[in-house]
Scaffold this motif. Structure first.
Motif, PDB file in Angstrom:
ATOM      1  N   UNK A 160       4.537  18.073  19.716  1.00  0.00           N
ATOM      2  CA  UNK A 160       5.591  19.099  19.829  1.00  0.00           C
ATOM      3  C   UNK A 160       5.018  20.509  19.853  1.00  0.00           C
ATOM      4  N   UNK A 161       3.688  20.603  19.998  1.00  0.00           N
ATOM      5  CA  UNK A 161       3.064  21.933  19.947  1.00  0.00           C
ATOM      6  C   UNK A 161       2.840  22.516  21.348  1.00  0.00           C
ATOM      7  N   UNK A 162       3.357  21.826  22.383  1.00  0.00           N
ATOM      8  CA  UNK A 162       3.189  22.354  23.731  1.00  0.00           C
ATOM      9  C   UNK A 162       3.997  23.641  23.885  1.00  0.00           C
ATOM     10  N   UNK A 163       3.406  24.581  24.633  1.00  0.00           N
ATOM     11  CA  UNK A 163       3.980  25.936  24.713  1.00  0.00           C
ATOM     12  C   UNK A 163       4.541  26.199  26.108  1.00  0.00           C
ATOM     13  N   UNK A 164       5.734  26.831  26.124  1.00  0.00           N
ATOM     14  CA  UNK A 164       6.403  27.226  27.364  1.00  0.00           C
ATOM     15  C   UNK A 164       6.694  28.712  27.285  1.00  0.00           C
ATOM     16  N   UNK A 165       6.679  29.385  28.434  1.00  0.00           N
ATOM     17  CA  UNK A 165       7.155  30.769  28.387  1.00  0.00           C
ATOM     18  C   UNK A 165       8.491  30.863  29.105  1.00  0.00           C
ATOM     19  N   UNK A 166       9.387  31.607  28.511  1.00  0.00           N
ATOM     20  CA  UNK A 166      10.794  31.574  28.936  1.00  0.00           C
ATOM     21  C   UNK A 166      11.261  32.924  29.432  1.00  0.00           C
ATOM     22  N   UNK A 167      11.922  32.893  30.573  1.00  0.00           N
ATOM     23  CA  UNK A 167      12.422  34.142  31.155  1.00  0.00           C
ATOM     24  C   UNK A 167      13.917  34.003  31.405  1.00  0.00           C
TER      25      UNK A 167
END
Ligand SMILES: NC(=O)c1ccc[n+]([C@@H]2O[C@H](COP(=O)([O-])OP(=O)(O)OC[C@H]3O[C@@H](n4cnc5c(N)ncnc54)[C@H](O)[C@@H]3O)[C@@H](O)[C@H]2O)c1
Length: 353
Positions: free
Chosen positions: A243-250
């Motif tokens: 669950x440590x995967x990172x996404x960037x959100x716009x």
């Protein structure tokens, strides 16, 4: 000046935000959407609520229930209107879904895109064309960047990677998923209409695009689906990487502002990464925690110890190229603002039901 603008995928997250934005400015907006998101994802993906909302909220918006795979219907639309700007958002948007429907996925994403590009070349070659591509065109190549494991997320190890993945990342010889491959085909064809034919084509490779108008489902719409499950019930599955995967959100508004900046000063066949950048990055664990704090509800979630095939471990969009070409543009909605708006929208939707 009043313009005629075509938005495909106009009942979807980004398309509907584009329709509202350009309608508010007094332009004539034609929207193409056949509610195929419902076909892909079932009732949770139905976009008719958003179409009804748009009809109420706009003045000069005309909706056309057309399938972008239907070349003759697309050509008729281009014969009936002389478009100044085409914002192409219609897609089969899910990584995992494409596995079940490879032919439909390719037809919608690749064939649909060339149908629109070719109609533009034939009918209005001077128009600006913006294609919503995806960071999945890089396949899993971003996973080659060294990462370190922190308490709640992965992060890049090397200082030179701090700002994230830029457009020099390779797009071939990597594992894409069929979705990434069909979008990569469309991305290359769109570049070619810019580079070969000299048309004003911009390609935006999205990170996680988000906002309150998403018809969120498990297979697509990360943050809004976390909010939906927290408030409307159900259980959330976290796939792999602890669950440590990172996404960037716009936020969809900032995507539409980027489209507007490009349309005002277009280039030919230019590619841009388009996400929330480091400031708007969050891991799945962190998102679950933050949504819990904002809603006062503990999310019911379970861990599945198998990552989605080709999933990014840490993906942050490097926004440097777009910002250098379009210095008037910046991120205006931070993560908390995005989440608070989503929580409010989900609460309103649950009350209506
Ligand atoms: N949302 C994200 O996180 C994200 C990330 C990267 C890239 N993108 C890309 O951005 C674009 C917009 O994404 P979104 O989140 O707004 O998607 P969305 O699913 O909310 O909207 C797409 C719309 O296109 C419509 N559509 C699908 N097939 C169609 C067809 N054959 N003919 C006509 N309409 C059709 C759907 O009904 C839907 O309303 C897509 O190209 C997507 O691949 C999205």
């Amino acid at each position: 000046m009043k313009r005629t603008i075509l938005v495909t995928g106009s009942s979807g997250l980004i398309g509907s935000a584009a329709v509202e934005h350009f309608d508010r400015q007094g332009h004539k907006v034609i929207g193409v959407d056949n509610n195929m998101r419902r076909v892909f994802f079932g009732p949770g993906g139905d976009t008719l609520w958003n179409l009804a909302r748009l009809k109420d909220a706009t003045k000069n918006f005309v909706h056309a229930d057309v399938d972008i795979r239907d070349r003759a219907a697309i050509d008729s639309l281009f014969a009936a209107h002389r478009f100044d700007l085409i914002v192409h958002c219609a897609a089969q948007p899910s990584h995992d879904k494409a596995r079940d429907i490879p032919l439909v996925d390719f037809e919608v994403n690749a064939l649909g895109t060339i149908n629109l590009l070719e109609a533009t070349r034939q009918r209005c070659p001077e128009a600006v064309f913006v294609f919503l591509s995806t960071n999945k065109v890089y396949g899993d190549a971003p996973n080659e960047i060294p990462v370190k494991e922190l308490a709640t997320r992965y992060d890049y190890t090397r200082p030179e990677d701090y700002d994230g993945v830029d457009e020099s990342c390779r797009i071939d010889r990597t594992l894409h998923s069929l979705f990434g491959a069909s979008k990569a085909a469309a991305d290359l064809v769109a570049q070619e209409y810019g580079r070969y034919f000299g048309m004003k084509v911009g390609i935006f490779r999205g990170g996680c695009l988000t906002g309150p108008a998403h018809s969120a489902v498990e297979l697509h719409g990360f943050l809004s689906y976390v909010v939906k499950v927290a408030l409307a019930g159900g259980s959330y599955s976290v796939f792999g990487y602890k669950g440590k995967q990172v996404r960037d959100n716009i936020h969809s508004h900032d995507v539409v502002r980027a489209i507007e900046e490009f349309a005002a000063n277009p280039r030919t066949g230019e590619v841009y990464n388009m996400g929330g950048g480091r400031e708007n990055s969050i891991s799945v664990l962190e998102a679950i925690d933050r949504v819990g704090q904002l809603t006062g509800r503990k999310l019911d979630w379970r861990y599945v110890d198998q990552a989605r095939k080709g999933d990014h471990i840490c993906y942050i969009s490097n926004l440097g190229k777009f910002k250098s070409h379009y210095p008037n543009w910046k991120i205006t909605r931070g993560l908390d603002a995005i989440l608070e708006e989503m929580v409010e929208a989900q609460r309103a939707q649950s009350t209506v039901k």
